[in-house]
Each structure stands twice: as C-alpha cells, then as structure tokens.
Design a protein around this motif. Structure first.
Motif, PDB file in Angstrom:
ATOM      1  N   THR A  46     137.227  25.161 -17.371  1.00  0.00           N
ATOM      2  CA  THR A  46     138.395  25.750 -18.027  1.00  0.00           C
ATOM      3  C   THR A  46     138.086  27.140 -18.558  1.00  0.00           C
ATOM      4  O   THR A  46     138.864  28.091 -18.357  1.00  0.00           O
ATOM      5  CB  THR A  46     138.867  24.842 -19.175  1.00  0.00           C
ATOM      6  N   SER A  49     137.516  29.640 -15.689  1.00  0.00           N
ATOM      7  CA  SER A  49     138.753  29.978 -14.975  1.00  0.00           C
ATOM      8  C   SER A  49     139.673  30.847 -15.827  1.00  0.00           C
ATOM      9  O   SER A  49     140.438  31.654 -15.301  1.00  0.00           O
ATOM     10  CB  SER A  49     139.487  28.694 -14.566  1.00  0.00           C
ATOM     11  N   SER A  50     139.606  30.665 -17.150  1.00  0.00           N
ATOM     12  CA  SER A  50     140.463  31.465 -18.027  1.00  0.00           C
ATOM     13  C   SER A  50     139.917  32.866 -18.243  1.00  0.00           C
ATOM     14  O   SER A  50     140.640  33.755 -18.702  1.00  0.00           O
ATOM     15  CB  SER A  50     140.631  30.768 -19.380  1.00  0.00           C
ATOM     16  N   THR A 371     140.495  18.950 -14.037  1.00  0.00           N
ATOM     17  CA  THR A 371     140.767  20.342 -14.421  1.00  0.00           C
ATOM     18  C   THR A 371     141.769  20.968 -13.465  1.00  0.00           C
ATOM     19  O   THR A 371     142.688  21.695 -13.886  1.00  0.00           O
ATOM     20  CB  THR A 371     139.471  21.158 -14.438  1.00  0.00           C
ATOM     21  N   LEU A 372     141.604  20.697 -12.178  1.00  0.00           N
ATOM     22  CA  LEU A 372     142.531  21.254 -11.194  1.00  0.00           C
ATOM     23  C   LEU A 372     143.919  20.647 -11.354  1.00  0.00           C
ATOM     24  O   LEU A 372     144.932  21.350 -11.286  1.00  0.00           O
ATOM     25  CB  LEU A 372     142.000  21.001  -9.785  1.00  0.00           C
ATOM     26  N   GLN A 375     145.580  21.871 -14.646  1.00  0.00           N
ATOM     27  CA  GLN A 375     145.569  23.324 -14.869  1.00  0.00           C
ATOM     28  C   GLN A 375     146.879  23.830 -15.461  1.00  0.00           C
ATOM     29  O   GLN A 375     146.840  24.620 -16.415  1.00  0.00           O
ATOM     30  CB  GLN A 375     145.272  24.060 -13.555  1.00  0.00           C
ATOM     31  N   LEU A 378     146.830  22.891 -19.127  1.00  0.00           N
ATOM     32  CA  LEU A 378     145.850  23.690 -19.857  1.00  0.00           C
ATOM     33  C   LEU A 378     146.350  25.112 -20.061  1.00  0.00           C
ATOM     34  O   LEU A 378     146.154  25.708 -21.129  1.00  0.00           O
ATOM     35  CB  LEU A 378     144.520  23.697 -19.098  1.00  0.00           C
ATOM     36  N   GLU A 379     146.976  25.675 -19.038  1.00  0.00           N
ATOM     37  CA  GLU A 379     147.504  27.030 -19.163  1.00  0.00           C
ATOM     38  C   GLU A 379     148.597  27.107 -20.222  1.00  0.00           C
ATOM     39  O   GLU A 379     148.643  28.052 -21.011  1.00  0.00           O
ATOM     40  CB  GLU A 379     148.035  27.498 -17.804  1.00  0.00           C
ATOM     41  N   ARG A 385     147.912  32.242 -18.119  1.00  0.00           N
ATOM     42  CA  ARG A 385     147.578  31.758 -16.786  1.00  0.00           C
ATOM     43  C   ARG A 385     146.109  32.032 -16.496  1.00  0.00           C
ATOM     44  O   ARG A 385     145.548  33.039 -16.935  1.00  0.00           O
ATOM     45  CB  ARG A 385     148.437  32.453 -15.728  1.00  0.00           C
ATOM     46  N   PHE A 386     145.484  31.099 -15.769  1.00  0.00           N
ATOM     47  CA  PHE A 386     144.110  31.310 -15.331  1.00  0.00           C
ATOM     48  C   PHE A 386     144.080  32.390 -14.260  1.00  0.00           C
ATOM     49  O   PHE A 386     145.089  32.728 -13.649  1.00  0.00           O
ATOM     50  CB  PHE A 386     143.528  30.027 -14.740  1.00  0.00           C
ATOM     51  N   PHE A 389     140.482  29.824  -9.745  1.00  0.00           N
ATOM     52  CA  PHE A 389     139.799  28.604 -10.188  1.00  0.00           C
ATOM     53  C   PHE A 389     138.299  28.817  -9.965  1.00  0.00           C
ATOM     54  O   PHE A 389     137.811  28.763  -8.843  1.00  0.00           O
ATOM     55  CB  PHE A 389     140.308  27.399  -9.398  1.00  0.00           C
TER      56      PHE A 389
END
Length: 955
Positions: A46, A49-50, A371-372, A375, A378-379, A385-386, A389
C-alpha cells in the motif's frame, strides 16, 4: 554433503506429513505467523503504491505543462525557493523591518512564444439540494491538452459554455446534486448547469466545481460587491509549456523577478542541496530526515519487529512441543534405527520450516490479492489515487524470510527438548525427570537489572525516550527469561488450594517447558497493554488537571464572522429551537468600514478598531518603542519576573481564557451576558443601564474613568505606525466606564457595552452571535440536529459547548484490554492443550479410580486459568516500568522548560511541574480477574467431561 542433504530432505518430508495429519494444530500456528506477515506485506504494498514517482507527481501538479508559475505576493522582489516550489522567501534579509507585500505581474516572467493556461481558484457558498455548501471553485480549461493529468473526468463531458460546470464526485454526493442539475451561489443569481463529474487524483474528498476561465469568479465578485459585501479572494497560477522546458538555472533566473516556478524538469531531476540558495539561508534547509533520525526509526522498527517475533515464537513454541510430544514414539523409532540426536532436532525444526514457508507463501499471496482487490477502498480511505501497483520483490522476500525465521525460532526449544529424550523413554511414553536450566534465570535477572538501570538512567538523566524504551524492552526480555523460575515460585501457593487447582498448578510447575513459553507470551502482551494504558491514563490525568473551561458548564456560544453577520439571526433561532436554553444573550461586534468586511480584513474600504491602553497603564515589557525593538531586553530576568508577578499592568491572567473572537475582549450586548457567564455584580448591570461600558481589565480604564476605542480606517498607515512604535492614526471615542471590583472569572470577556452605548459613541456594530446557558446538558440528538441546521446555512459557525474535560482515550484503553485478553486466552489455551496431551495418563488414572467426570473438565479449566493468571500478574508488574520511566522523562523535560522560563523571567509560577502517574485500575482489574476467569471458563466449556477409558500404559 550428500548425507546432510538426504537427512534434511527426509526430515522435511516427515514434518510435512505430520503437519498435514495434524491439520488443526498446523492451521493454528500457520494463522499466528500468517496474520502479521499478511499485515506487513499489505502495508508495504500500500505504501509503495501510494508513493508517486517524480513523473506521476509532476502530472498531478502541473498536468502536461512544463511548469507552473505562481505569485508569492512579495511585490515582485527577488526570491529564493525550494526545487518543488512549496517553500519560498525573499532573497533579501529584512530582519525586523516590514517584509514586502503585494502582487507580482507573473505574465512578465513568461518566456515569449510559450503556451499559457490560467488556473484560478477561489471559494463560494453554492446552492445544493440541502442548503448551502462552502465549495472550492476553479476556473481551468480542463479539456485543454496542457491540463491533462490534473483532474480525471469520470462521467459526462467538460464545460463548453460559460454557464456550464463540472463537479467532483464527492461534491455531487455531498450536495445531493447530479449531472444535469443546476447550481448557483449565494448573492449570485446566475445559474450553472452541471455537465460532468470528475475527481482530483490527489484529493478524492475535495468539494470542488470547475468552470471555464472568466466564467465565475469575475461576475461573482461584482455581484457580491454590489450587495455591499466583501468580494471573495482568488488566486491565479499559470500553466506554461515552452520548448526545452525549464531547468534549475532558468528557475533561479525567474525567481529574480519574484515568481515561484514548479518545473517538470526540476521535479524529474532535482538539484543538489548545495545548489539551492534557499537551503543556504539561516533557518531554512532541506527538512528531510537526518541520519540520526533514520537510525532511531530503524532501531524502533527493529525493536517492534523483534518483540513481535518473540511473541509469535512464545505462542507457537508450545504448539510445536505438542507435535513433538505426540510424535515421540515416531521420534523414538528414528533413534532406535540409528538416528542421531541431530536427526531428531532436524525433524522437529523441519516442522517449523514447513510451517514458516507455508506462512510466508500464504501471507505474501494473500497480501497481493487483498491489496489489489481492496485498492479502490484503500484509495478512498487515504483520499488519493495510487500510482502504479508497485511490487518490490526484495522487500516482500525479506518479509517472507521473517516468517520462515519465526517458524524456525519457535521450533528450536521443542527440537532441543525432543532430542534429549532417550530412545527408551520415547518408545515407552515415559516423561522422565525434567530439570529447568539454572543459567537462564540468572541471565534473565542480569538483563532485568541492566534494563532497569538503563530505563532509570533515561528517565532521570537523559531526555531521550528511546533510552527508556530500550531499557524497558531489555528488562522485559529479562523477565521473560526468568519466567521458568518465577513459575516455580508460584507453585508454593498450591498447598492452600483445593484439589483441581492444586493439580493444575502442580502440573504447570513440574512441566515448565510448556508452561513458561505460554506464561511469557501472556506476560509480553499484558506488559505492553499495561504500559500503554498507564501512560495514557497518566496523560489524561495531566490534561484534566490543566484543563481550563472556556464557558460555564453547559453553556454554549455560536458566532458568525463572515458576510456582516447575515446568518446570525438564523443561528440564534436554531440554537433556541434545538437546545434547552435557559438564558440567551445576543451579542454584536464593533465594525469599522464597509458592513461586509470581515474582522482583521485588509481589503480596500475595510478597517479595524483597538481598545486604547493609556500610556501609564502599559506594561513596561510590552510598551512600543520608537523605531521598533524589544522593550523587555532592557530588564534583567529577575526584573521581568517581578514585573509579571507584582505589576498589575502586566497581569494577563485575570478573567481566564474563553471563547473570544473580538479585539480587546470587547463585546456589545446587555446584562443577560453577565448572567450567562455567571458574573454577579449589581453595579455592572446598573452601569450598562446608564450607558457606561463595563470593564473587567483595569489597564483599559484611563485616569478619568473612561475607555478609549480607536477606529482605524487606514490600515497601511496603522501598520507603518506600529512598526515605528507610534500610536495608530484614527478617531478615538471615549466612553465612561465602570470597573468591576475583584477578579471575577469572565471567560475572556474584558469589556461590555450595550448597542445603544456604542451608537451614542459613534461606533458601528454588526451581529456576531449568541451566548446561552442551558437547563441541562444537550443530548446527542439535539447536537446533531443543530449541526445539520448550521450545515444548511453554509456559514462557518464558530460553535462551542462547554462539557468540561472529556476523556477521549477510554475506547483505546478498552481495545488494548481486549487485545491482551485475546492473546492471554490464546496462549493459555495452547498451554492447556499441551497439558492435556502430556497428562493423558494421569487423567486415565483418575477415571480408573472413580474420579467424577467433571474433574477432567475442571482440571482443564484450572490449567488454563493458572497459566493466564501467572502471565497477567507478571505482565502487569513488568508493564509499569516503561510507563513510569516515560512519564518521568516527560516530567524532566517540563521541569527543564520551567526552569528556563523562570531563569529568563517569563514565568511567574515558581512551583515546578509535577506530572501525575496514574494506574488504570479498571484495566488492571479486568486483566487480573476477568481474563483468567474467562480463560478458565472457556477451557472448561470446550473440554469433554469423559475421555476414552483405556488401559493405562506402563511408565
């Protein structure tokens, strides 16, 4: 080499088969290792990716442009900036003189032939389905290729006409509007149709509306000014695309024209710190983490990871011991067929290796999948937005290796214990004589003493909390190492217990190899919980002692400072309707300039007022000096302290602090305000009725018994006069005053006059809000309804309800207690399962001699309860050390600051601070009583009363 390979290959195959046969135990250990691996791996994915790459960051900041030019409002003087363009300051050091202020003509810095796109931002109260909503309004031609990347169109299309806008999805959700709806702004009757929805990748929760350049802000400002209100401000930046982009040298050249530049080329290839002039100025620098700070963070992270691995090993170790005990005949056969002790150890260690590898693979795969899959969630949670990935194989591999290492470490002690069993004892099932190590408790005692000394040094001498935390961690590890010996001491209490608990305690003491790890696991979890709970409870007690009420208990205040108090009547009515109001006191504020001016506004046509302090009443520490300067520097620290203590002109503590949003604490109201604030003075009420101003601050009253109020209409001239130490120019209205005797608590109110008195003195007033006392504390439902009314108004209502001190950490303490309870029950349950496997022969004997069936159940419950109780008692004692050490460290820091303040003469309180250390007895009671009792009852409930009666095996 070949022999070693084949022996380990066979050991791994045996371990894999045993793990598959004992699915329940394997799943338990697997879950204990998988969960932290899953969490850490998911967190790594996470965070990575962020984190945006420089190119992604540039796209979101400046779109497809080469740079963004912006005005820092330094009147065009040369500036220094950081490479990102987030920090800037004038290149010249102005010291105590006035800094330049004013707009800069950014267009003059744009290179010839460049493509320019304006980006203007401001705010307005827009109409919604529920009322009004304060919203950011942007004017950017979003369809232009230069703006690509700044916002993402989700639905509909971009605006093509001046009466069309697009809105963020969050605004549409909040406002209740949709594509096709129309909106307008307060004081602005022009409608705009929503033709699309978009999002800002870096601010998903932003309430924003976007229009074409010039379509909203200019006509909106004219309409607001026509209504007699202060026009809202807006800022314009310039997206510039030029051939070749803008290098760092070009950025510095543009800085000489007073313009800040955010350049794509600089973002992609930032200069060294030595090439950034801003970083060379005193007080400025690249505020990234230092090497020492990074080392401290790594040390803290390593400590947390190490303690987590220790906790898992302590929990999983007994489970591996259960497997080894149940496979002792198989291990005995290995020895009987020529296997060495190393082969026995390899088989048990392979069990940890198999579980560790399975946990590593399972945790990593689940982290990737979850996580995928999560996503979008999480965003939304993180509000951005990430980027791509981002999977870092080496980091995930390192986390996975921790799982393998944890499995191996958890199996070491069971492996060594199993290898020490004789072949005969393993084949016959005899347990033999178990002796505890005499060296380990001594090592633990030494670690306890050394860690305690380090923590004591950190709390009494050093000011680094990491020293206290490190010493406490060493001391806790020492207690863990002493656990077998401490378990033996608990055994001496068995003589006073009934049969079942006596048998359970005797069994726990005799089999410390399985009892001690479980007790240590409980100890570690409870110690952490008690440490955090004690520190938080102590901090809450400190905050409660330092809390100062801003209003009488149950009283409320509601103020509106904008738009000339236009929404004040609605706010007062909503307060009266939803709250159990006893007395409501409506208040106004003195206003200078146009009615729509906000307080402290520097816009044209706006002014301010100030309560004049007579020259003889000014505190010598704060009196203005001609030419500027600090008047306190001519006094010694002792003289400063004496002035603050004994000179009534320097006493700023009278009346206490409170909810006050006006200069000089001057309110315009009536005697009801005195009643709401609990001020009882008949003379004050009489003075208000006679048209005098009531004063609670003696420094404001001159020798003639009056208070002067200066109306300042020329803000620039007033600021210049202040810099030169001269009184500000302006008309002074002198009003006869009544000085309230004594020092009543006024909650920040320093002066009060009626609207009629203000009018007679030539002062203009505007509605401000209301104070109110209540019959009872308003309920949550009433507060929610009032908040809803305020939201519909769209105004920024400064609201306060005095509830006294509110403990905000109670839910955290409860969560910590529940966590410790779950770990305790889990560890005690594992130890109980091992005890049942180990004591099966004793249970068969009890059944054979006629023991009631409930004995089996009660024995199981007491075995679990004994482990839980020992761990909780030891953990509660061990957890107090770090909490007390950290509190003492905080106290030393406060004492140092206090001594410095006293030495400099800025503190009138000569009593050193005393930070309380509070034991959270409710949390401790739950851990010491409820958790062991719950563990015992749970173990008794899940244990069968009757076992399979069989011939007792020879021992």
């Amino acid at each position: 080499m070949k022999t070693w390979f084949h022996s380990w290959r066979a050991a791994i195959r045996i371990a894999r088969r045993d793990a598959w046969r004992s699915k329940g135990r394997s799943a338990l250990v697997l879950a204990m290792i998988v969960l932290p691996i899953l969490g850490v791996s998911a967190l790594d994915l996470t965070l990575r990716s962020s984190e945006l790459s420089p190119a992604e960051r540039a796209d979101r900041m400046i779109g497809a442009a080469d740079a963004r030019f912006s005005d820092p409002s330094y009147a065009g003087v040369p500036i220094f900036q950081d490479p990102v363009g987030e920090m800037n300051t004038p290149a010249k050091d102005y010291g105590d003189t006035a800094w330049p202020s004013g707009p800069t003509d950014v267009s003059k810095a744009v290179p010839a032939g460049a493509t320019v796109l304006t980006d203007t931002s401001g705010s307005a109260k827009l109409t919604t389905a529920h009322g009004l909503l304060s919203t950011d309004v942007r004017e950017l031609k979003a369809a232009d290729p230069v703006a690509r990347g700044i916002m993402t169109l989700l639905e509909g299309r971009y605006p093509e006409k001046n009466d069309e806008v697009i809105a963020t999805s969050h605004f549409l959700e909040t406002s209740g509007l949709a594509i096709g709806s129309t909106l307008s702004a307060r004081n602005f009757d022009r409608p705009y149709r929503i033709v699309g929805a978009y999002e800002i990748p870096d601010a998903l929760n932003a309430d924003q509306v976007n229009a074409l350049p010039g379509a909203f802000h200019a006509p909106y400002a004219k309409a607001v000014a026509k209504a007699g209100l202060q026009p809202p401000g807006s800022t314009t930046t310039y997206l510039v695309r030029a051939s070749g982009g803008f290098t760092w040298n070009m950025v510095k050249e543009i800085n000489t024209k007073g313009v800040v530049v955010t350049s794509r080329a600089v973002l992609l290839d930032p200069p060294a710190d030595s090439e950034v002039p801003l970083y060379q100025k005193d007080g400025w620098g690249n505020f990234e983490s230092s090497a020492a700070g990074n080392a401290a963070e790594l040390a803290a992270l390593g400590t947390v990871v190490g303690l987590a691995m220790l906790e898992i090993c302590l929990l999983a170790g007994p489970a591996f011991a259960v497997g080894a005990r149940r496979s002792r005949r198989q291990l005995g056969l290995v020895g009987a067929n020529g296997g060495a002790r190393s082969h026995i150890r390899a088989i048990v260690l392979s069990g940890g290796l198999v579980i560790g590898v399975a946990a590593a693979v399972t945790g990593t795969v689940l982290a990737l999948i979850l996580t995928l899959a999560l996503q979008p969630v999480l965003e939304e949670t993180m509000g951005q937005r990430f980027g791509a990935f981002d999977v870092r194989p080496l980091e995930l591999l390192g986390i996975a290796l921790l799982a393998v290492l944890t499995g191996l470490l958890a199996a070491i002690v069971p492996a060594v214990t199993a290898s020490r069993q004789t072949v005969l004892a393993s084949l016959t099932g005899r347990r033999g004589i178990r002796r505890s190590s005499r060296v380990l408790p001594l090592i633990g005692l030494a670690a306890l003493l050394i860690g305690g000394a380090i923590a004591l040094f950190g709390s009494m001498v050093s000011e680094q909390f990491i020293v206290v935390a490190g010493g406490s961690a060493i001391a806790e590890l020492g207690v863990v190492a002493m656990t077998p010996a401490l378990v033996g001491l608990f055994g001496r209490t068995g003589r006073w217990l009934p049969l079942s608990p006596r048998l359970a305690l005797r069994d726990a003491v005799r089999n410390r190899g399985r009892t001690a790890p479980a007790v240590a696991a409980v100890l570690a979890a409870v110690a952490g919980t008690v440490a955090v709970s004690t520190y938080m409870a102590s901090t809450e007690a400190q905050y409660e002692a330092e809390y100062e009420a801003q209003l009488p208990y149950g009283a409320v205040s509601a103020f509106v400072m904008e738009e000339g108090g236009r929404d004040v009547p609605a706010v007062r009515e909503a307060l009266q309707r939803h709250f159990p109001v006893d007395v409501r006191a409506d208040v106004e504020r003195v206003s200078v300039g146009k009615p729509g001016c906000e307080p402290w506004s520097s816009e044209a046509g706006c002014g301010r007022y100030e309560v004049v302090i007579p020259p003889g009443n000014e505190c010598p520490l704060y009196v203005s000096l001609p030419g500027g300067g600090d008047p306190s520097e001519k006094f010694t620290p002792e003289q400063r302290r004496k002035l603050l203590t004994d000179d009534w002109r320097c006493d700023e503590s009278s009346g206490g602090r409170g909810v006050m949003y006006v200069d000089g604490g001057l309110m315009v109201g009536d005697a009801k305000l005195l009643k709401v604030l609990g001020i009882k003075d008949a003379g004050a009420e009489k003075a208000l009725a006679e048209g005098r101003i009531v004063s609670f601050n003696p420094t404001q009253v001159d020798k003639n018994g009056a208070i002067g109020i200066r109306q300042i209409t020329d803000i620039a001239a007033a600021d210049k006069a202040s810099e030169e130490g001269r009184p500000a120019p302006g008309k002074v209205s002198s009003i006869p005053a009544y000085r309230v005797p004594g020092d009543p608590k006024t909650y920040g109110l320093q002066a009060l006059m009626t609207p009629a008195t203000a009018k007679a003195a030539g002062l203009s007033t505007l509605p401000l809000g209301a104070y109110a006392s209540t019959d009872r504390m308003p309920e949550s439902e009433a507060r929610q309804k009032l908040d809803g009314e305020f939201n519909k108004l769209g105004s920024n209502v400064e609201f306060h309800l005095e509830e006294g001190f509110v403990n905000e950490n109670s839910i955290i303490l409860l969560a910590l207690a529940i966590f410790a309870g779950l770990v305790t029950i889990g560890a005690a349950g594992i130890a109980t399962g091992l005890a049942q496997a180990d004591a099966e022969a004793d249970l068969k004997t009890l059944a054979a001699v006629g023991a009631p069936p409930r004995v089996r159940r009660t024995l199981s419950g007491f075995q679990c309860g004994v482990v839980a109780a020992m761990g909780v008692v030891l953990g509660s004692a061990a957890g107090l050390l770090p909490a007390m050490g950290l509190r003492l460290t905080d106290e030393r820091e406060r004492i140092r600051y206090h001594e410095q303040s006293v030495a400099e003469g800025w503190s009138t309180d000569l009593t050193p601070p005393d930070l309380p250390i509070v034991i959270p007895w409710e949390t401790l009671a739950g851990l010491l009583v409820a958790v062991p009792l719950g563990a015992a009852l749970l173990a008794a409930l899940v244990t069968r009363s009757r076992g399979a009666l069989a011939r007792r095996e020879a021992t």
